[in-house]
Design a protein around this motif. Structure first.
Motif, short mmCIF file in Angstrom:
data_model
loop_
_atom_site.label_atom_id
_atom_site.label_comp_id
_atom_site.label_asym_id
_atom_site.label_seq_id
_atom_site.Cartn_x
_atom_site.Cartn_y
_atom_site.Cartn_z
N LYS A 51 0.86 -1.33 0.22
CA LYS A 51 0.11 0.10 -0.56
C LYS A 51 0.81 1.57 0.22
CE LYS A 51 -3.76 1.00 2.20
NZ LYS A 51 -5.14 1.39 2.13
N ARG A 53 1.82 2.37 3.06
CA ARG A 53 1.60 3.17 4.01
C ARG A 53 2.72 2.67 5.36
NH1 ARG A 53 -4.44 1.69 5.81
NH2 ARG A 53 -4.68 1.56 8.02
N SER A 144 -8.67 -0.80 3.35
CA SER A 144 -8.61 -1.08 2.15
C SER A 144 -8.09 -0.88 0.58
CB SER A 144 -9.32 0.71 1.95
OG SER A 144 -8.00 1.57 2.20
N ASN A 146 -5.84 -0.23 -1.90
CA ASN A 146 -6.07 0.94 -2.73
C ASN A 146 -4.35 1.32 -1.95
OD1 ASN A 146 -8.05 2.08 -0.04
ND2 ASN A 146 -6.49 3.22 -0.53
N SER A 152 -10.93 4.53 -2.06
CA SER A 152 -11.35 2.57 -2.26
C SER A 152 -11.45 2.25 -2.54
CB SER A 152 -11.78 2.59 -0.54
OG SER A 152 -11.12 3.11 0.52
N HIS A 232 -7.07 12.43 2.84
CA HIS A 232 -7.54 11.30 2.83
C HIS A 232 -8.94 10.64 1.73
CE1 HIS A 232 -5.72 7.82 3.99
NE2 HIS A 232 -6.43 6.89 4.08
MG MG Z 1 -8.38 2.93 3.76
#
Ligand code: MG
Ligand code: TXA
Length: 329
Positions: A51, A53, A144, A146, A152, A232
């Motif tokens: 991700k 992230r 999610s 993405n 998402s 976001h």
């Molecule tokens: Mg998310």
């Protein structure tokens, strides 16, 4: 690779990938999740990497039933129990005290853990198959599906466009809810609504038997939550929110120059926009299509999306929240 999640063989194959430490994306009733064995810190690291992230952002752990939550939670506060009794399985995530040594990487190092029991038949079948796999997988960490900061996915094709064809995606059709679960933090003494979803504040408060607090009211030890970052859920195009009247005025002022601007509005507008989508009159129907509409506008190459601000009523809170964040990007 997209597999039909309604077929037992596909679910079994996905469970085997997860049991051996791999990643699988799957349909839930809210949005598609990118899953890994919550019991394996190495598998969970794969999610953060895919991700893009930051690894201190905690992930939601999905469990097949309320009993499954007890594996990961150190305790179930009374208010959490009431919410589970009323809304599980369903689009509600609960933040609970984390059981020591469980879901450490998924929780991003916090001493709390986000738990959700999804209602979608594909997610449910996958969680059951995982519990029976060798070795068994008792929870799926799944944000999610993405890349970080993006809208998402609500279809298997959206997931494939994010991560490519190598990822196994269990297809369950377009997700019926369409925006992410509501999140209630049950670890701060009073219940705090961290992220609104389609279950309304009114419904949640009725089940809690007390009011829900806003995150700003309980800032003590507020954890990092990417779903709660201002900017976001953003499409590539720039999103602007306006009431119906201002939107009409702005379109009138631009005249033919407005043809390239995408418009998403409940009001019937006079516009020459080539990308005009009517927003449904009810919040549930809007939530269901919202992210696909934003992705469609991106795919059409528009640079600006003008959206009519939804009504200021409890049923629209989740949609308003996602649009506000998209507009903040
Ligand atoms: Mg998310
Ligand atoms: O509907 C959903 O919730 C979807 C589907 C796949 O289940 N999942 C989802 O996950 O939206 P994600 O990771 O994109 O968003 C999870 C949100 C983030 O804002 C995260 O920071 C927050 O939940 N969260 C998870 N664990 C938490 C914790 N221990 N404390 C506070 N926030 C937490």
């Amino acid at each position: 690779m997209i597999l039909d999640g309604r077929q037992e063989g596909s679910v079994a194959q996905a469970a085997q990938v997860l049991a051996s430490g791999g990643l699988v994306a799957f349909a839930t009733e809210t949005v598609y999740g990118l899953g890994a064995d919550a019991g394996s810190d190495a598998a969970v690291a794969g999610i953060f990497q895919a991700k893009g992230r930051p690894s201190d952002h905690p992930l939601i752990v999905h469990v097949p039933d309320a009993a499954g939550a007890q594996r990961f939670a150190a305790s179930i506060p009374a208010v959490a129990q009431r919410l589970m009794d009323n809304f599980w399985p369903g689009p509600l995530t609960l933040i609970l005290p984390r059981r020591h040594g469980m879901g450490t990487a998924a929780a991003g190092g916090q001493d709390t853990i986000g738990l959700r029991c999804p209602a979608h038949p594909v997610a449910h079948a996958l969680l059951l198959a995982c519990a029976q796999a060798q070795p068994p997988v008792f929870g799926l960490a799944a944000p999610s599906a993405n890349r970080f900061g993006r809208v998402s996915p609500t279809t298997a094709a959206h997931v494939e466009s994010e991560f490519g064809a190598a990822l196994l995606v269990l297809d369950g059709g377009a997700t019926p809810v369409g925006i992410e679960s509501a999140i209630v933090d049950c670890t701060r003494g009073v219940p705090v609504l961290l992220r609104p979803g389609t279950l309304t504040r009114t419904e949640l408060e009725a089940a809690c038997g007390e009011r829900l607090w806003l995150p700003e009211e309980r800032t003590d030890a507020a954890p990092r939550a990417s779903g709660t970052l201002e900017s976001h859920y953003a499409p590539d195009a720039k999103v602007r929110l306006m009431d119906g009247k201002s939107l009409q005025t702005a379109l009138d002022v631009l005249g033919p120059d407005a043809s390239a601007i995408a418009v998403y509005a409940r009001s019937a507008l006079r516009t020459r926009s080539k990308h005009y989508r009517r927003m449904p009159d009810d919040a549930v129907a809007t939530a269901r299509q919202l992210f696909a509409v934003l992705r469609d506008f991106d795919a059409a190459g528009v640079r600006l999306i003008w959206v009519e601000t939804p009504p200021d009523t409890p049923d629209w809170e989740g949609v308003r929240d996602r649009l506000r964040r998209a507009a903040a990007a």
